[in-house]
Scaffold this active site. Structure first.
Site, PDB file in Angstrom:
ATOM      1  N   SER A 135      -2.152  48.175   6.593  1.00 38.42           N
ATOM      2  CA  SER A 135      -3.563  47.660   5.519  1.00 38.42           C
ATOM      3  C   SER A 135      -3.950  48.780   6.328  1.00 38.42           C
ATOM      4  O   SER A 135      -4.342  49.336   7.703  1.00 38.42           O
ATOM      5  CB  SER A 135      -3.778  46.551   6.392  1.00 38.42           C
ATOM      6  N   LYS A 161      -1.608  48.899   2.225  1.00 33.95           N
ATOM      7  CA  LYS A 161      -2.909  48.284   1.415  1.00 33.95           C
ATOM      8  C   LYS A 161      -4.062  48.861   1.585  1.00 33.95           C
ATOM      9  O   LYS A 161      -4.262  48.998   2.509  1.00 33.95           O
ATOM     10  CB  LYS A 161      -2.493  46.729   2.418  1.00 33.95           C
ATOM     11  N   LYS A 163      -8.568  48.358   1.430  1.00 32.37           N
ATOM     12  CA  LYS A 163      -8.967  47.095   1.999  1.00 32.37           C
ATOM     13  C   LYS A 163     -10.383  48.321   0.290  1.00 32.37           C
ATOM     14  O   LYS A 163     -10.665  49.357   0.482  1.00 32.37           O
ATOM     15  CB  LYS A 163      -9.875  47.155   3.029  1.00 32.37           C
ATOM     16  N   ASP A 188      -7.034  44.292  -1.152  1.00 31.64           N
ATOM     17  CA  ASP A 188      -7.771  43.294   0.383  1.00 31.64           C
ATOM     18  C   ASP A 188      -9.065  43.305  -0.115  1.00 31.64           C
ATOM     19  O   ASP A 188      -9.820  44.516   0.334  1.00 31.64           O
ATOM     20  CB  ASP A 188      -6.829  43.065   0.672  1.00 31.64           C
ATOM     21  N   GLU A 213      -5.658  40.936  -2.567  1.00 33.44           N
ATOM     22  CA  GLU A 213      -5.795  39.924  -2.199  1.00 33.44           C
ATOM     23  C   GLU A 213      -7.524  38.985  -1.799  1.00 33.44           C
ATOM     24  O   GLU A 213      -7.749  39.865  -1.873  1.00 33.44           O
ATOM     25  CB  GLU A 213      -4.986  40.664  -1.059  1.00 33.44           C
ATOM     26  N   ASP A 238      -5.820  34.887   1.063  1.00 42.37           N
ATOM     27  CA  ASP A 238      -5.936  34.749   2.595  1.00 42.37           C
ATOM     28  C   ASP A 238      -6.946  33.626   3.299  1.00 42.37           C
ATOM     29  O   ASP A 238      -6.542  32.430   3.112  1.00 42.37           O
ATOM     30  CB  ASP A 238      -5.836  36.117   2.755  1.00 42.37           C
ATOM     31  N   LYS A 262      -0.889  33.714   7.700  1.00 42.82           N
ATOM     32  CA  LYS A 262      -1.426  34.283   8.972  1.00 42.82           C
ATOM     33  C   LYS A 262      -0.656  32.920   9.746  1.00 42.82           C
ATOM     34  O   LYS A 262      -1.959  31.781   9.817  1.00 42.82           O
ATOM     35  CB  LYS A 262      -2.445  34.283   8.865  1.00 42.82           C
ATOM     36  N   GLY A 290      -1.369  40.093   9.017  1.00 41.51           N
ATOM     37  CA  GLY A 290      -1.731  40.393  10.189  1.00 41.51           C
ATOM     38  C   GLY A 290      -3.308  40.298  10.821  1.00 41.51           C
ATOM     39  O   GLY A 290      -3.961  40.441   9.215  1.00 41.51           O
TER      40      GLY A 290
HETATM   41  O1  OSB Z   1      -7.407  39.970   5.521  1.00 44.83           O
HETATM   42  O2  OSB Z   1      -5.340  41.094   6.317  1.00 44.83           O
HETATM   43  C1  OSB Z   1      -6.857  40.496   6.284  1.00 44.83           C
HETATM   44  C2  OSB Z   1      -6.966  42.371   9.964  1.00 44.83           C
HETATM   45  C3  OSB Z   1      -8.273  41.508  10.517  1.00 44.83           C
HETATM   46  C4  OSB Z   1      -8.958  40.051   9.713  1.00 44.83           C
HETATM   47  C5  OSB Z   1      -8.407  40.382   7.919  1.00 44.83           C
HETATM   48  C6  OSB Z   1      -7.775  41.047   8.083  1.00 44.83           C
HETATM   49  C7  OSB Z   1      -6.570  42.547   8.669  1.00 44.83           C
HETATM   50  C8  OSB Z   1      -5.434  43.191   8.192  1.00 44.83           C
HETATM   51  C9  OSB Z   1      -5.596  43.903   8.950  1.00 44.83           C
HETATM   52  O3  OSB Z   1      -5.559  43.935   7.208  1.00 44.83           O
HETATM   53  C10 OSB Z   1      -3.804  43.825   8.979  1.00 44.83           C
HETATM   54  C11 OSB Z   1      -2.593  44.217  10.437  1.00 44.83           C
HETATM   55  O4  OSB Z   1      -2.861  43.113  11.311  1.00 44.83           O
HETATM   56  O5  OSB Z   1      -2.103  45.457   9.995  1.00 44.83           O
HETATM   57 MG    MG Z   2      -6.909  39.805   4.099  1.00 45.73          MG
END
Ligand code: OSB
Ligand code: MG
Length: 368
Positions: A135, A161, A163, A188, A213, A238, A262, A290
């Site tokens: 990510s 992924k 953001k 995401d 996402e 999520d 999660k 994660g």
């Molecule tokens: O939205 O998935 C998310 C990290 C902190 C809070 C929200 C998210 C995330 C990540 C990190 O996308 C994914 C990872 O742990 O590698």
């Molecule tokens: Mg997410």
């Protein structure tokens, strides 16, 4: 198992690089590490609540409060026979999933160690390796993002992924697809759009994304259903699916085609498994999200991701994607086929290095 002692530590660890989402930018990880001691064995759990109530209403401080004032008094100096027993003891606590999950993880780690089975096996895992993805946060420039993607691809991450948020979406994806036309790519938004952005979001259909996402608000299911009916790209939820009932509602409403699970968000391993099982029954694939966990939370994520309906690459990257030095040994590493090995040793299957844990501890409290 008789619960002799519980230790809470608030820890802080610096990320190898800051992580930015539509919700804000973070430079270091703050987490609560829970250690449960029974007669002869100990277990570890990680509370993934962040410092601020952005991703979730929980924070490190609310979790510390709920753990020390409400959760720990329920189980300390009590006999907790098994994980189901623990779940029913915690039933009076409404919400605060991340706080509950941390205790449940620590208990189940100890429980699996007593039985000399890996966490994966205890949960019904069927894989020796899980598919890893990475990510990537919002960057200062598209150039930086492209370089970062190139770097991770070289390190064998097969799914990227990115953001996104308004102003950091279409043009960015256009350039990413120009540079990497065939990679497995998803985005995401962490709830950064509204249904008024429908026309704009439909433009994402062009980029052959594995999924989008959480495009809309964290508590929305209805508009996600409307959006999904008007987009080709599968929506994955999520934030909007914090438990089994919201997952059932989302699937029945057609709010998404994929579920991100999660363990912290849904209140622990058993609840994660219930959601997994429900989705499997409905033919909805899931994957493991994660929260930039330390090696403890990562081990827990790897174990749950070994279940059969975890059919898409997970946000579970190698330890060195997050931290210079992890607090567990061996650290998690990525194989050349883009997978991570599922530990086979009892419990979480990695050793927590207590002196490293000590070094990152900001606050500690022991309950006896
Ligand atoms: O939205 O998935 C998310 C990290 C902190 C809070 C929200 C998210 C995330 C990540 C990190 O996308 C994914 C990872 O742990 O590698
Ligand atoms: Mg997410």
């Amino acid at each position: 198992m008789f619960i002799e002692k519980i230790e809470l530590r608030k820890i802080q660890m610096e990320y190898v690089s800051p992580f930015e989402t539509s919700l804000g930018r973070e430079y270091h990880k703050t987490a609560i590490i829970v250690k449960i001691e029974t007669q002869d064995l100990e277990g570890f759990g990680e509370c993934v609540a962040e410092q601020n109530p952005r991703y979730s209403y929980e924070t490190v401080e609310t979790a510390w409060h709920v753990l020390s004032q409400f959760i720990i008094p329920i189980i300390l100096k009590r006999n907790v026979e098994n994980p189901e027993n623990l779940l029913s003891m915690l039933k009076p606590i409404r919400g605060h999933n991340m706080a509950c999950a941390a205790i449940e993880e620590a208990f189940i780690d100890a429980y699996a160690k007593v039985r000399k089975v890996s966490l994966s096996k205890l949960l019904g895992g069927v894989k020796n390796r899980i598919e890893s993805g990475v990510s990537i946060g919002i960057q200062e420039s598209v150039d930086k993002l492209l370089k970062s993607i190139g770097n991770y691809l070289e390190q064998n991450y097969h799914r990227i992924k990115v953001k996104i948020k308004p102003q950091w979406d279409i043009e960015v994806l256009e350039k990413v697809r120009e540079a990497y036309p065939d990679i497995s790519l998803m985005v995401d938004a962490n709830g950064a759009y509204t249904i008024n952005d429908l026309n704009h979001l439909q433009k994402l259909d062009k980029y052959n994304l594995l999924m989008i996402e959480q495009p809309l608000d964290y508590d929305d299911l209805v508009y996600h259903a409307e959006l999904q009916s008007k987009m080709k790209t599968p929506i994955c939820l999520d934030e909007s699916v914090p438990n089994l009932s919201s997952t059932q509602a989302a699937i029945k409403l057609g709010s998404c085609k994929i579920i991100n699970i999660k363990v912290g968000r849904v209140g622990g391993l058993q609840k994660a498994k219930q959601i997994h099982d429900y989705c499997q029954e409905k033919g909805v694939p899931v994957w493991c999200g994660g929260m930039l966990e330390t090696g403890i939370g990562r081990a827990i994520n790897v174990a749950i991701a070994s279940l059969p309906n975890y059919k898409l690459p997970n946000d579970i990257s190698a330890s060195d994607r997050y931290y210079k030095e992890d607090i567990v040994e061996p650290p998690f590493q990525i194989n050349c086929d883009g997978t991570i090995n599922v530990p086979q040793m009892p419990g979480i299957g990695v050793d927590v290095i207590e002196e490293r844990l000590e070094k990152v501890t900001k606050k500690k409290r022991t309950f006896t």
